[in-house]
Motif scaffolding. Structure first.
Motif, short mmCIF file in Angstrom:
data_model
loop_
_atom_site.label_atom_id
_atom_site.label_comp_id
_atom_site.label_asym_id
_atom_site.label_seq_id
_atom_site.Cartn_x
_atom_site.Cartn_y
_atom_site.Cartn_z
N THR A 19 0.96 -1.27 0.12
CA THR A 19 0.01 0.27 0.17
C THR A 19 1.15 1.32 0.05
OG1 THR A 19 -1.64 -1.08 1.29
CG2 THR A 19 -1.95 1.14 1.15
N ILE A 20 0.59 1.97 -0.76
CA ILE A 20 1.38 3.39 -0.99
C ILE A 20 0.70 4.45 0.24
CG2 ILE A 20 2.04 5.29 -2.30
CD1 ILE A 20 1.73 3.39 -4.72
N VAL A 21 1.73 4.89 1.24
CA VAL A 21 1.11 5.54 2.19
C VAL A 21 1.84 7.00 2.39
CG1 VAL A 21 -0.01 3.42 3.56
CG2 VAL A 21 2.24 4.35 4.04
N VAL A 22 1.11 7.94 2.75
CA VAL A 22 1.95 8.92 3.35
C VAL A 22 1.99 8.87 4.90
CG1 VAL A 22 1.86 11.56 3.75
CG2 VAL A 22 0.97 10.33 1.80
N ALA A 23 3.37 9.00 5.57
CA ALA A 23 3.44 8.54 6.83
C ALA A 23 4.82 9.50 7.54
CB ALA A 23 4.24 7.27 6.96
N ASP A 24 4.67 9.47 8.64
CA ASP A 24 6.00 10.41 9.42
C ASP A 24 7.26 9.43 9.17
OD1 ASP A 24 7.42 11.67 11.00
OD2 ASP A 24 6.51 11.37 12.83
N GLN A 25 8.16 10.14 8.72
CA GLN A 25 9.46 9.53 8.42
C GLN A 25 9.95 8.57 9.58
OE1 GLN A 25 12.66 12.23 7.28
NE2 GLN A 25 13.38 10.78 5.67
N ARG A 26 9.45 9.04 10.91
CA ARG A 26 9.99 8.40 12.02
C ARG A 26 9.16 7.14 12.34
NH1 ARG A 26 9.82 13.50 15.63
NH2 ARG A 26 7.78 13.62 14.40
N GLU A 35 -2.38 8.93 5.35
CA GLU A 35 -3.35 8.72 4.33
C GLU A 35 -2.85 7.41 3.31
OE1 GLU A 35 -5.50 11.23 0.77
OE2 GLU A 35 -3.78 12.37 2.14
N ILE A 36 -3.63 6.87 2.79
CA ILE A 36 -3.34 5.76 1.89
C ILE A 36 -3.69 6.44 0.72
CG2 ILE A 36 -4.14 3.81 0.51
CD1 ILE A 36 -4.77 2.75 3.73
N ILE A 37 -2.64 6.63 -0.25
CA ILE A 37 -2.84 7.09 -1.71
C ILE A 37 -2.78 5.94 -2.96
CG2 ILE A 37 -2.24 9.16 -0.99
CD1 ILE A 37 0.41 8.70 -2.55
N GLY A 38 -2.52 4.82 -2.75
CA GLY A 38 -2.46 3.72 -3.60
C GLY A 38 -2.06 2.44 -3.23
N LYS A 39 -2.08 1.56 -4.31
CA LYS A 39 -1.60 0.34 -4.12
C LYS A 39 -0.69 -0.27 -5.20
CE LYS A 39 -5.37 -1.48 -1.71
NZ LYS A 39 -4.82 -1.50 -0.29
N TYR A 40 0.42 -1.34 -4.81
CA TYR A 40 1.38 -1.72 -5.79
C TYR A 40 1.48 -3.23 -5.44
CZ TYR A 40 6.06 -2.78 -7.36
OH TYR A 40 7.13 -3.17 -7.99
N GLU A 47 0.33 -3.62 -15.86
CA GLU A 47 -0.05 -2.46 -14.79
C GLU A 47 -0.04 -3.16 -13.54
OE1 GLU A 47 -3.12 0.96 -14.64
OE2 GLU A 47 -2.47 0.52 -16.63
N ASN A 48 0.58 -2.84 -12.70
CA ASN A 48 0.88 -3.30 -11.19
C ASN A 48 0.33 -2.45 -10.33
OD1 ASN A 48 3.15 -2.61 -11.48
ND2 ASN A 48 3.94 -4.41 -10.98
N PHE A 49 0.02 -1.30 -10.65
CA PHE A 49 -0.22 -0.05 -9.47
C PHE A 49 -1.11 0.67 -9.77
CE2 PHE A 49 2.28 1.89 -12.90
CZ PHE A 49 1.67 2.80 -13.25
N ASN A 50 -1.76 1.29 -8.70
CA ASN A 50 -2.83 2.30 -8.99
C ASN A 50 -2.51 3.31 -7.89
OD1 ASN A 50 -5.32 3.45 -8.94
ND2 ASN A 50 -6.40 1.96 -7.74
N LYS A 79 3.27 9.65 -16.94
CA LYS A 79 3.48 9.37 -18.26
C LYS A 79 1.99 8.74 -19.14
CE LYS A 79 8.39 8.74 -18.46
NZ LYS A 79 9.45 7.55 -18.83
N LYS A 80 1.54 7.70 -18.23
CA LYS A 80 0.21 7.31 -18.68
C LYS A 80 -0.83 8.30 -18.92
CE LYS A 80 -2.45 4.88 -16.13
NZ LYS A 80 -2.97 3.85 -15.20
N LEU A 81 -0.96 9.45 -17.79
CA LEU A 81 -1.97 10.36 -17.90
C LEU A 81 -1.65 11.44 -19.05
CD1 LEU A 81 -4.36 11.22 -16.25
CD2 LEU A 81 -2.69 12.81 -15.12
N ALA A 82 -0.41 11.53 -19.51
CA ALA A 82 -0.07 12.48 -20.63
C ALA A 82 -0.30 11.77 -21.88
CB ALA A 82 1.47 12.95 -20.51
N ALA A 83 -0.43 10.54 -21.98
CA ALA A 83 -0.70 9.84 -23.21
C ALA A 83 -2.10 9.86 -23.70
CB ALA A 83 0.15 8.50 -23.31
#
Length: 83
Positions: A19-26, A35-40, A47-50, A79-83
């Motif tokens: 899970t791609i998360v935003v977290a305190d570095q410590r 916050e959860i912002i995606g999956k991998y 395509e293995n990510f969102n 890149k995917k969004l720009a194409a």
């Protein structure tokens, strides 16, 4: 507070997904997050990510530092969004 965008490991032994998360570095890798912002899923071909690109851009503009893997996922998503 130093904020990082990084991967949080989930799944079973030898079958991880992240899970791609935003977290305190410590905080620990699988610990508290903001916050959860995606999956991998590295086991899936193709395509293995969102990722929520708008939230990633917001956190980067606020000073969050993405790890190397998350940075490459963000670049691929752009890149995917720009194409």
């Amino acid at each position: 507070m130093a904020v990082a965008i990084r991967l949080r490991r989930e799944g079973a032994k030898n079958h991880p997904y992240y899970t791609i998360v935003v977290a305190d570095q410590r905080s620990p890798r699988d610990g508290k997050f903001i916050e959860i912002i995606g999956k991998y899923d590295p086991k899936v071909e193709g395509e293995n990510f969102n990722i929520k690109l708008d939230r990633a851009e917001y956190w980067i503009s606020c000073g969050a530092r993405p790890c190397q893997t998350v940075c490459s996922i963000i670049n691929k998503s752009r890149k995917k969004l720009a194409a």
